[in-house]
Design a protein around this motif. Sequence first.
Motif, mmCIF file in Angstrom:
data_model
loop_
_atom_site.group_PDB
_atom_site.id
_atom_site.type_symbol
_atom_site.label_atom_id
_atom_site.label_comp_id
_atom_site.label_asym_id
_atom_site.label_seq_id
_atom_site.Cartn_x
_atom_site.Cartn_y
_atom_site.Cartn_z
ATOM 1 N N PHE A 26 0.823 -1.201 0.000
ATOM 2 C CA PHE A 26 0.000 0.000 0.000
ATOM 3 C C PHE A 26 0.864 1.261 0.000
ATOM 4 N N ARG A 27 0.287 2.314 -0.563
ATOM 5 C CA ARG A 27 0.927 3.635 -0.535
ATOM 6 C C ARG A 27 -0.146 4.680 -0.254
ATOM 7 N N GLY A 28 0.093 5.527 0.737
ATOM 8 C CA GLY A 28 -0.841 6.598 1.044
ATOM 9 C C GLY A 28 -0.378 7.905 0.417
ATOM 10 N N GLU A 29 -1.289 8.593 -0.247
ATOM 11 C CA GLU A 29 -0.990 9.890 -0.846
ATOM 12 C C GLU A 29 -2.051 10.891 -0.426
ATOM 13 N N GLU A 30 -1.630 12.132 -0.179
ATOM 14 C CA GLU A 30 -2.510 13.129 0.421
ATOM 15 C C GLU A 30 -3.598 13.645 -0.524
ATOM 16 N N LYS A 31 -3.426 13.434 -1.820
ATOM 17 C CA LYS A 31 -4.463 13.825 -2.768
ATOM 18 C C LYS A 31 -4.361 12.938 -4.012
ATOM 19 N N ASN A 32 -5.261 13.159 -4.950
ATOM 20 C CA ASN A 32 -5.344 12.313 -6.132
ATOM 21 C C ASN A 32 -4.419 12.852 -7.222
ATOM 22 N N PHE A 33 -3.154 12.480 -7.148
ATOM 23 C CA PHE A 33 -2.182 12.928 -8.132
ATOM 24 C C PHE A 33 -2.428 12.256 -9.481
ATOM 25 N N GLU A 34 -1.864 12.861 -10.530
ATOM 26 C CA GLU A 34 -2.045 12.324 -11.876
ATOM 27 C C GLU A 34 -1.440 10.930 -12.008
ATOM 28 N N LYS A 35 -0.260 10.738 -11.409
ATOM 29 C CA LYS A 35 0.422 9.456 -11.493
ATOM 30 C C LYS A 35 0.975 9.087 -10.118
ATOM 31 N N VAL A 36 1.187 7.788 -9.920
ATOM 32 C CA VAL A 36 1.913 7.321 -8.734
ATOM 33 C C VAL A 36 3.378 7.334 -9.134
ATOM 34 N N SER A 37 4.094 8.352 -8.717
ATOM 35 C CA SER A 37 5.416 8.606 -9.298
ATOM 36 C C SER A 37 6.517 8.637 -8.245
ATOM 37 N N SER A 38 7.749 8.518 -8.737
ATOM 38 C CA SER A 38 8.945 8.585 -7.897
ATOM 39 C C SER A 38 9.397 10.027 -7.744
ATOM 40 N N ASN A 39 10.269 10.271 -6.759
ATOM 41 C CA ASN A 39 10.778 11.642 -6.605
ATOM 42 C C ASN A 39 11.659 12.038 -7.786
ATOM 43 N N LEU A 40 12.322 11.073 -8.430
ATOM 44 C CA LEU A 40 13.113 11.385 -9.622
ATOM 45 C C LEU A 40 12.199 11.910 -10.731
ATOM 46 N N TYR A 41 11.100 11.225 -10.951
ATOM 47 C CA TYR A 41 10.174 11.634 -12.009
ATOM 48 C C TYR A 41 9.607 13.016 -11.710
ATOM 49 N N ARG A 42 9.182 13.234 -10.473
ATOM 50 C CA ARG A 42 8.583 14.529 -10.133
ATOM 51 C C ARG A 42 9.592 15.658 -10.282
ATOM 52 N N HIS A 43 10.830 15.408 -9.895
ATOM 53 C CA HIS A 43 11.868 16.443 -9.977
ATOM 54 C C HIS A 43 12.150 16.822 -11.430
ATOM 55 N N TYR A 44 12.399 15.838 -12.270
ATOM 56 C CA TYR A 44 12.769 16.138 -13.653
ATOM 57 C C TYR A 44 11.561 16.544 -14.494
ATOM 58 N N ARG A 45 10.379 16.065 -14.133
ATOM 59 C CA ARG A 45 9.174 16.513 -14.838
ATOM 60 C C ARG A 45 8.935 17.996 -14.554
ATOM 61 N N LEU A 46 9.156 18.408 -13.299
ATOM 62 C CA LEU A 46 8.992 19.821 -12.943
ATOM 63 C C LEU A 46 10.026 20.679 -13.659
ATOM 64 N N GLU A 47 11.272 20.194 -13.706
ATOM 65 C CA GLU A 47 12.310 20.932 -14.424
ATOM 66 C C GLU A 47 11.937 21.097 -15.894
ATOM 67 N N GLU A 48 11.395 20.043 -16.474
ATOM 68 C CA GLU A 48 11.007 20.071 -17.884
ATOM 69 C C GLU A 48 9.908 21.103 -18.119
ATOM 70 N N LYS A 49 8.938 21.130 -17.205
ATOM 71 C CA LYS A 49 7.852 22.099 -17.328
ATOM 72 C C LYS A 49 8.379 23.521 -17.163
ATOM 73 N N ASP A 50 9.265 23.729 -16.178
ATOM 74 C CA ASP A 50 9.820 25.057 -15.935
ATOM 75 C C ASP A 50 10.616 25.561 -17.131
ATOM 76 N N ALA A 51 11.206 24.618 -17.873
ATOM 77 C CA ALA A 51 11.994 24.997 -19.044
ATOM 78 C C ALA A 51 11.124 25.172 -20.288
ATOM 79 N N GLY A 52 9.817 25.043 -20.117
ATOM 80 C CA GLY A 52 8.911 25.211 -21.244
ATOM 81 C C GLY A 52 8.838 24.012 -22.147
#
Length: 242
Positions: A26-52
């Motif tokens: 089981f994994r508990g998450e505080e809200k309904n995120f788009e994906k069940v993701s790793s911190n690596l994915y979230r970090h680089y996905r955010l960087e990608e978005k910030d870079a346009g």
Amino acid sequence: MTDQKSSIHEEIRKILEECGEGDYIFRGEEKNFEKVSSNLYRHYRLEEKDAGGSQGDSFDALNIEEDTVKSAKRHFSHTTSNIEVLTELQHYGGKTTLIDFTRNIYIALFFACEESPGVEDAEDGDGRIICLNLKDIEPREEIDYEQKELYNEDGWIVPVGKNPRVVFQSSVFVHAPKGYITSEYRTIAVERKLKNKFLVYMDQYFDINKKSIYNDIHGFIKHYRPGDYEPFSPERMQLDRD
């Protein structure tokens, strides 16, 4: 109080029944995120978005993880396996494709109820519990980055060592080569209005709280708040002057 306890117990029983039969983690998450993701994915996905960048994922999560593990190995003995390095990096907050799960649904419920700053402003304040059946994914005892073609699907890993936080949380890591879970999983909603009641219930009857969940020096540093004196008390100001 007895009625409230019975009510909360009934809500937890419903959650357990929703899980169904199987060898679940089981994994508990505080809200309904788009994906069940790793911190690596979230970090680089955010960087990608910030870079346009585009809405796609242009980075290769497993390649990034390989570079990280190889660079980190200088801090370990030459006999340390990739799995050992990975789990240690995960414990210290490193960027990996590992995703934290637990065999204890009450631990997952705690994380579904524990909110981070800003969550109260979210459009959907309900938490969720992710239920993943281990029979649907393969166990991994090592990761050979020279044969990355072997890791197209999710796998699960038992954390190495006896870290007190890992032991208390009954931790299991899911290795997600794409950076997020691609296997099928079930989702159980945790209503926002019940979050505080669940937290009180688990603290009183299971000793599951921030102190027990984060029971190592890293958790202490992150969550400890001195309560003996106010920031602008004469005692504090005297300390600051010294």
